[in-house]
Scaffold this motif. Structure first.
Motif, PDB file in Angstrom:
ATOM      1  N   ALA A 218      22.712   9.132  10.493  1.00 41.06           N
ATOM      2  CA  ALA A 218      23.855   8.495  11.138  1.00 41.06           C
ATOM      3  C   ALA A 218      23.411   7.360  12.051  1.00 41.06           C
ATOM      4  CB  ALA A 218      24.662   9.521  11.926  1.00 41.06           C
ATOM      5  N   VAL A 219      22.355   7.603  12.840  1.00 43.87           N
ATOM      6  CA  VAL A 219      21.845   6.561  13.737  1.00 43.87           C
ATOM      7  C   VAL A 219      21.296   5.389  12.934  1.00 43.87           C
ATOM      8  CG1 VAL A 219      20.126   5.998  15.499  1.00 43.87           C
ATOM      9  CG2 VAL A 219      21.332   8.199  15.580  1.00 43.87           C
ATOM     10  N   ARG A 220      20.549   5.699  11.879  1.00 42.70           N
ATOM     11  CA  ARG A 220      19.955   4.643  11.063  1.00 42.70           C
ATOM     12  C   ARG A 220      21.038   3.777  10.414  1.00 42.70           C
ATOM     13  NH1 ARG A 220      14.859   4.711   9.740  1.00 42.70           N
ATOM     14  NH2 ARG A 220      14.748   6.962  10.123  1.00 42.70           N
ATOM     15  N   ALA A 221      22.085   4.407   9.899  1.00 44.25           N
ATOM     16  CA  ALA A 221      23.167   3.666   9.262  1.00 44.25           C
ATOM     17  C   ALA A 221      23.887   2.774  10.276  1.00 44.25           C
ATOM     18  CB  ALA A 221      24.148   4.624   8.612  1.00 44.25           C
ATOM     19  N   LYS A 222      24.098   3.300  11.486  1.00 44.62           N
ATOM     20  CA  LYS A 222      24.757   2.506  12.529  1.00 44.62           C
ATOM     21  C   LYS A 222      23.916   1.298  12.905  1.00 44.62           C
ATOM     22  CE  LYS A 222      26.589   2.800  17.230  1.00 44.62           C
ATOM     23  NZ  LYS A 222      26.810   3.697  18.414  1.00 44.62           N
ATOM     24  N   TRP A 223      22.629   1.508  13.064  1.00 43.20           N
ATOM     25  CA  TRP A 223      21.738   0.411  13.442  1.00 43.20           C
ATOM     26  C   TRP A 223      21.666  -0.638  12.344  1.00 43.20           C
ATOM     27  CZ3 TRP A 223      16.873   1.243  16.842  1.00 43.20           C
ATOM     28  CH2 TRP A 223      17.251   1.856  18.033  1.00 43.20           C
ATOM     29  N   ASP A 224      21.570  -0.211  11.117  1.00 43.08           N
ATOM     30  CA  ASP A 224      21.507  -1.160  10.012  1.00 43.08           C
ATOM     31  C   ASP A 224      22.771  -2.015   9.969  1.00 43.08           C
ATOM     32  OD1 ASP A 224      19.789  -2.000   7.787  1.00 43.08           O
ATOM     33  OD2 ASP A 224      21.463  -1.377   6.520  1.00 43.08           O
ATOM     34  N   ALA A 225      23.919  -1.411  10.299  1.00 37.68           N
ATOM     35  CA  ALA A 225      25.186  -2.132  10.277  1.00 37.68           C
ATOM     36  C   ALA A 225      25.319  -3.121  11.425  1.00 37.68           C
ATOM     37  CB  ALA A 225      26.346  -1.139  10.319  1.00 37.68           C
ATOM     38  N   GLY A 230      20.950  -6.785   7.868  1.00 41.44           N
ATOM     39  CA  GLY A 230      20.230  -5.520   7.858  1.00 41.44           C
ATOM     40  C   GLY A 230      19.003  -5.551   8.756  1.00 41.44           C
ATOM     41  N   MET A 231      18.341  -4.404   8.877  1.00 42.49           N
ATOM     42  CA  MET A 231      17.122  -4.319   9.668  1.00 42.49           C
ATOM     43  C   MET A 231      15.998  -5.101   9.001  1.00 42.49           C
ATOM     44  SD  MET A 231      17.189  -0.318  10.901  1.00 42.49           S
ATOM     45  CE  MET A 231      15.663  -0.486  11.823  1.00 42.49           C
ATOM     46  N   GLY A 232      15.101  -5.627   9.827  1.00 37.57           N
ATOM     47  CA  GLY A 232      14.028  -6.452   9.312  1.00 37.57           C
ATOM     48  C   GLY A 232      12.726  -5.696   9.119  1.00 37.57           C
ATOM     49  N   LYS A 233      11.735  -6.398   8.594  1.00 37.69           N
ATOM     50  CA  LYS A 233      10.387  -5.874   8.382  1.00 37.69           C
ATOM     51  C   LYS A 233       9.424  -6.563   9.360  1.00 37.69           C
ATOM     52  CE  LYS A 233      11.574  -3.575   4.575  1.00 37.69           C
ATOM     53  NZ  LYS A 233      11.556  -2.087   4.504  1.00 37.69           N
ATOM     54  N   GLY A 261      18.277 -10.917  12.101  1.00 34.27           N
ATOM     55  CA  GLY A 261      19.215 -10.573  11.028  1.00 34.27           C
ATOM     56  C   GLY A 261      20.673 -10.713  11.438  1.00 34.27           C
ATOM     57  N   GLY A 262      20.912 -11.487  12.487  1.00 35.21           N
ATOM     58  CA  GLY A 262      22.283 -11.684  12.964  1.00 35.21           C
ATOM     59  C   GLY A 262      22.736 -10.684  14.008  1.00 35.21           C
ATOM     60  N   LEU A 264      22.549 -10.631  17.241  1.00 35.62           N
ATOM     61  CA  LEU A 264      23.251 -11.186  18.400  1.00 35.62           C
ATOM     62  C   LEU A 264      24.647 -11.691  18.060  1.00 35.62           C
ATOM     63  CD1 LEU A 264      20.422 -13.113  20.288  1.00 35.62           C
ATOM     64  CD2 LEU A 264      21.380 -10.856  20.778  1.00 35.62           C
ATOM     65  N   LEU A 265      24.909 -11.933  16.777  1.00 36.73           N
ATOM     66  CA  LEU A 265      26.237 -12.398  16.376  1.00 36.73           C
ATOM     67  C   LEU A 265      27.282 -11.318  16.587  1.00 36.73           C
ATOM     68  CD1 LEU A 265      25.341 -14.185  13.012  1.00 36.73           C
ATOM     69  CD2 LEU A 265      25.739 -15.253  15.252  1.00 36.73           C
ATOM     70  N   LYS A 266      26.836 -10.056  16.636  1.00 34.58           N
ATOM     71  CA  LYS A 266      27.786  -8.949  16.715  1.00 34.58           C
ATOM     72  C   LYS A 266      27.776  -8.250  18.068  1.00 34.58           C
ATOM     73  CE  LYS A 266      28.628  -6.567  13.040  1.00 34.58           C
ATOM     74  NZ  LYS A 266      28.577  -5.653  11.902  1.00 34.58           N
ATOM     75  N   ARG A 267      27.182  -8.905  19.060  1.00 30.42           N
ATOM     76  CA  ARG A 267      27.137  -8.265  20.385  1.00 30.42           C
ATOM     77  C   ARG A 267      28.501  -8.339  21.061  1.00 30.42           C
ATOM     78  NH1 ARG A 267      24.283 -12.356  24.650  1.00 30.42           N
ATOM     79  NH2 ARG A 267      24.850 -14.317  23.727  1.00 30.42           N
TER      80      ARG A 267
END
Length: 267
Positions: A218-225, A230-233, A261-262, A264-267
């Motif tokens: 659940a945490v991983r999915a929230k963070w990826d969203a 998505g999350m980077g490498k 990965g964007g 800051l666009l969703k803060r």
């Protein structure tokens, strides 16, 4: 890692802190692949030595030094050994950092001080020591790892957010200092978003535990969203460090390179 070639940082000498894993290992490996001679430092001697050996095995030049970045004397020793081995210092990547997940009420003064010792004092000591060596040649590039968390706050990360805000502002003041007296010592910060590193994996696990989750899905999915891309490498951040280490960025100083990965666009 591919064979070393005459690349974007050929003949440069770089120190990368926190280089045993994650972003530091990726940055050190990429700089070596592009022709730099690299000094990797970390507290984890076993894993740090392994990364250095892998670089050498691929045809690069590297050595590992055990290093507590909040130790002023050790910084002098690391830079002296770098100069003794390679004759100069062109690039410093202040990457070493620590993080914990705690509410302010659960954060001890010892917690706070240790985090600031590594994340802020380590950057200050590294910058000061490297600048002294770089002034011998009148130029160089110092790259400080900040974070998007310097402006995106979390109830569980107050100390970390504060430390990265300090790194960002210190970087700008250091950039002015590096450009004085005819020197061209550039100082810039990189601001990773959510990157798949051991540190982030530990934070995901800690947050899942705080939520009472039996797994991290659940945490991983929230963070990826949180990131449109998505999350980077780690390699995504390493490419940014490569640019700032190279002469391609010779007019860039006091800048914030956001690689998120964007996020800051969703803060």
């Amino acid at each position: 890692m591919g064979k070393v070639n005459m690349g974007r940082v050929s003949n440069k000498v770089a120190i990368v802190t926190g280089a045993a894993a994650g972003l530091g290992a990726a940055i050190a490996t990429m700089l070596a692949r592009e022709g730099a001679r690299v000094v990797l430092t970390d507290l984890d001697q076993k894993r740090g030595s392994l990364v250095a050996d892998q670089i050498v095995g691929a045809g690069g030049e590297a050595m590992f030094l055990e290093h507590e970045v909040s130790d002023e004397r050790r910084w002098l020793e690391v830079v002296d050994k770098t100069l003794g081995q390679f004759g100069k210092l062109d690039v410093l990547v202040n990457n070493a950092g620590v993080q914990f997940v705690k509410r302010i009420s659960d954060t001890t003064l010892e917690d706070w001080r240790r985090l600031f010792q590594v994340n802020v004092e380590g950057v200050f000591l590294g910058t000061r020591t490297a600048m002294s060596a770089m002034r011998q040649n009148g130029s160089g590039s110092i790259i400080n790892l900040s974070s998007t968390m310097d402006r995106v706050v979390s109830v569980n990360d107050a100390a970390y957010c504060a430390s990265k805000a300090a790194v960002t502002h210190f970087t700008k003041a250091a950039a002015l200092d590096g450009a004085t007296d005819g020197n061209r010592i550039r100082v810039n910060s990189i601001h990773p978003g959510l990157i798949e590193t051991p540190m982030v994996e530990r934070e995901i696990l800690d947050l899942a535990r705080l939520r009472g989750d039996v797994n991290t899905d659940a945490v991983r999915a929230k963070w990826d969203a949180l990131c449109p891309l998505g999350m980077g490498k780690p390699e995504d951040i390493a490419y940014g460090a490569l640019y700032l280490a190279s002469d391609e960025s010779k007019l860039v100083t006091g800048s914030e390179l956001v690689i998120d990965g964007g996020h800051l666009l969703k803060r």
